[in-house]
Design an enzyme around this catalytic site. Structure first.
Site, PDB file in Angstrom:
ATOM      1  N   ASN A  76       0.827  -1.201   0.000  1.00  0.00           N
ATOM      2  CA  ASN A  76       0.000   0.000   0.000  1.00  0.00           C
ATOM      3  C   ASN A  76       0.860   1.249   0.000  1.00  0.00           C
ATOM      4  O   ASN A  76       1.983   1.255   0.515  1.00  0.00           O
ATOM      5  CB  ASN A  76      -0.975   0.003   1.183  1.00  0.00           C
ATOM      6  CG  ASN A  76      -0.375   0.620   2.428  1.00  0.00           C
ATOM      7  OD1 ASN A  76      -0.464   1.834   2.629  1.00  0.00           O
ATOM      8  ND2 ASN A  76       0.235  -0.213   3.272  1.00  0.00           N
ATOM      9  N   ASN A 135       4.906   6.097  15.386  1.00  0.00           N
ATOM     10  CA  ASN A 135       5.103   5.479  14.077  1.00  0.00           C
ATOM     11  C   ASN A 135       6.471   5.873  13.528  1.00  0.00           C
ATOM     12  O   ASN A 135       6.623   6.916  12.889  1.00  0.00           O
ATOM     13  CB  ASN A 135       3.990   5.908  13.120  1.00  0.00           C
ATOM     14  CG  ASN A 135       4.082   5.211  11.778  1.00  0.00           C
ATOM     15  OD1 ASN A 135       5.080   4.579  11.452  1.00  0.00           O
ATOM     16  ND2 ASN A 135       3.032   5.321  10.987  1.00  0.00           N
ATOM     17  N   PHE A 136       7.450   5.004  13.766  1.00  0.00           N
ATOM     18  CA  PHE A 136       8.788   5.206  13.229  1.00  0.00           C
ATOM     19  C   PHE A 136       9.067   4.215  12.096  1.00  0.00           C
ATOM     20  O   PHE A 136      10.201   3.830  11.867  1.00  0.00           O
ATOM     21  CB  PHE A 136       9.844   5.006  14.327  1.00  0.00           C
ATOM     22  CG  PHE A 136       9.778   6.021  15.435  1.00  0.00           C
ATOM     23  CD1 PHE A 136       9.187   7.258  15.245  1.00  0.00           C
ATOM     24  CD2 PHE A 136      10.329   5.742  16.679  1.00  0.00           C
ATOM     25  CE1 PHE A 136       9.136   8.195  16.273  1.00  0.00           C
ATOM     26  CE2 PHE A 136      10.291   6.663  17.707  1.00  0.00           C
ATOM     27  CZ  PHE A 136       9.689   7.892  17.507  1.00  0.00           C
ATOM     28  N   CYS A 138       6.788   3.935   8.838  1.00  0.00           N
ATOM     29  CA  CYS A 138       6.187   4.119   7.514  1.00  0.00           C
ATOM     30  C   CYS A 138       7.272   4.347   6.473  1.00  0.00           C
ATOM     31  O   CYS A 138       8.040   5.303   6.571  1.00  0.00           O
ATOM     32  CB  CYS A 138       5.230   5.298   7.547  1.00  0.00           C
ATOM     33  SG  CYS A 138       4.299   5.513   6.017  1.00  0.00           S
ATOM     34  N   CYS A 349       3.928 -39.100  -6.493  1.00  0.00           N
ATOM     35  CA  CYS A 349       4.052 -37.983  -7.437  1.00  0.00           C
ATOM     36  C   CYS A 349       5.495 -37.782  -7.887  1.00  0.00           C
ATOM     37  O   CYS A 349       5.752 -37.252  -8.970  1.00  0.00           O
ATOM     38  CB  CYS A 349       3.511 -36.697  -6.825  1.00  0.00           C
ATOM     39  SG  CYS A 349       4.492 -36.036  -5.444  1.00  0.00           S
ATOM     40  N   CYS A 352       9.575 -35.345  -4.523  1.00  0.00           N
ATOM     41  CA  CYS A 352      10.700 -35.455  -3.591  1.00  0.00           C
ATOM     42  C   CYS A 352      11.945 -35.973  -4.312  1.00  0.00           C
ATOM     43  O   CYS A 352      13.059 -35.468  -4.110  1.00  0.00           O
ATOM     44  CB  CYS A 352      10.339 -36.349  -2.416  1.00  0.00           C
ATOM     45  SG  CYS A 352       9.862 -38.035  -2.875  1.00  0.00           S
TER      46      CYS A 352
END
Length: 435
Positions: A76, A135-136, A138, A349, A352
């Protein structure tokens, strides 16, 4: 029934699940809905001085998806609250009045100026809030202005501002740390030296989510241009847990109360942070992906886990995993593990075998008696755990520790149960006792 109530720095809440300072805690209507859904507390979205900042009117979020379209990473570029300071303060006061049993912590960010901090602290205290979070961390939009991570990356600033806040506020002071730093212990030590009552971590990580290859511009963009943002979500959890553990086990910060943040999506995530020493856990991305009612699953899951383990309170297991976190040179080099494949649940499968053959130690055979059959060659297995990590069927491949008296087929060494690490190993030119 397990007791989920918390008392963090004297701040009481009915459960340890707090919403982190972010868009979900930006307004009264959001926070009321959160408390009605059952959240134990919130950290109100970061407040700053007037005039308020301005956010872009374009894409603020970007997502990293898994192959099955689950959100595993979130980015964001939204800044701190873009609403007038007094509007936020009035709403905080009303919500705290109506929900006195919930934790109300207010995130703050103002310039590195003592008067600015003193003024905003005084106004927050008048709301009846329970504490403040500095808030240190952002990493975008504010660091360019000498705030946010620009402060969190300078220990001297952290200590100085924390000292100002402890001088001018009677409320508990939590320092929110940035992960955009080489060694998180350094800012944590600075916060403690400044008198911080606790630290919270981690804030978001600097990131660019992608490139639009058709238009050859970064993505997302606003009018053809984009900016680095803060990365969060499930993908950052291992980074956050490591940083929490480093602070919890550092002699200079051991015992410092911790509020854990970073990719907490399930009750299990929360339990892991608590086991690493956290008193509360803060959630953002999970709420933005699933809505506020996810807290009900978090609470019931954590409560069921505690009942199953016989824990009556969070204190019963808080920090219990911290002593198991060591530096690499303290690991026991005499311990030997071997992979074991459960043939009953193996789906043949072959993953491995492929990864071990191509990228590891060629320790898994693919056939037996001419038939497709995956099994471990102990003479080559180094116990690296790669096969366990990539097997699509949980519990099908496990690791077994060789017991005293057994012989390691790879080295021919008999296991004697003794402990020895790199600090005493003969191959180490700096080993203990070496001249």
């Amino acid at each position: 029934m397990a007791d989920l109530s918390t008392n963090f720095l004297g701040i009481k809440s009915p459960n340890p699940f707090w919403l982190a300072s972010a868009p979900p805690t930006d307004k009264e209507i959001n926070v009321r809905r959160a408390f009605e859904a059952g959240w134990g507390g919130v950290v109100w979205k970061t407040l700053g001085e007037d005039p308020p900042v301005v956010n872009v009117n374009g894409p603020r979020y970007a997502t990293l998806w898994s192959q099955d379209r689950r959100v595993i990473g979130f980015n964001n570029i939204e800044l701190i609250s873009d609403r007038p300071l007094q509007t936020n303060l009035d709403e905080i006061a009303r919500v705290k009045r109506d929900f006195p049993d919930r934790a109300m912590v207010v995130s703050l960010m103002v310039p590195v100026n003592e008067l600015a901090w003193r003024n905003i602290l005084s106004r927050v205290a008048d709301t009846g809030a329970d504490g403040v979070e500095l808030n240190f961390g952002c990493p975008h939009g504010m660091s360019e202005r000498g705030m946010g991570s620009a402060v969190g990356q300078v220990p001297e600033y952290i200590q100085q501002i924390t000292e100002w806040c402890k001088t001018h506020a009677k409320l508990p002071v939590i320092v929110k740390l940035t992960p955009n730093i080489t060694d998180v212990r350094i800012p944590a030590r600075a916060a403690r030296a400044g008198g911080a009552d606790a630290v919270s971590l981690i804030n978001t990580i600097n990131s660019v989510m992608g490139v639009d290859l058709d238009r050859m511009i970064m993505s997302p963009s606003t009018d053809g241009l984009g900016s680095h943002g803060g990365y969060c979500g499930p993908a950052v959890k291992p980074i956050a847990l490591n940083m929490v553990a480093e602070i919890a086990r550092d002699a200079a910060t051991a015992g410092l109360p911790l509020s854990g943040i970073g990719g907490i999506t399930t009750w299990r995530d929360a339990a892991e942070f608590i086991a690493m020493g956290c008193g509360t856990v803060q959630v953002c991305t999970a709420a933005m992906v699933y809505g506020f009612k996810i807290v009900q699953d978090l609470c019931s899951g954590l409560s069921n886990f505690m009942d199953e383990k016989g824990y009556t309170s969070l204190d019963d297991f808080r920090g219990r995993a911290v002593p198991t976190v060591k530096n690499w040179n303290q690991l026991n080099l005499n311990h030997v593990d071997k992979a074991v494949i459960n043939q009953d649940s193996c789906i043949q499968c072959g993953r491995c075998h492929v990864v071990c053959e191509d990228t590891s130690h060629q320790a898994i055979w693919a056939t037996k008696d001419g038939q497709r059959h995956f099994h471990v060659n102990d003479a080559e297995c180094v116990g690296c755990n790669l096969c366990v990590s990539i097997c699509p069927v949980p519990g099908t491949i496990t690791m077994r520790a060789l017991q005293p008296g057994e012989t390691d087929a790879r080295t021919g060494r008999v296991i004697d149960g003794s402990y020895a690490n790199w600090t005493t190993h003969p191959n180490n030119p700096m080993r203990s006792g070496c001249a």
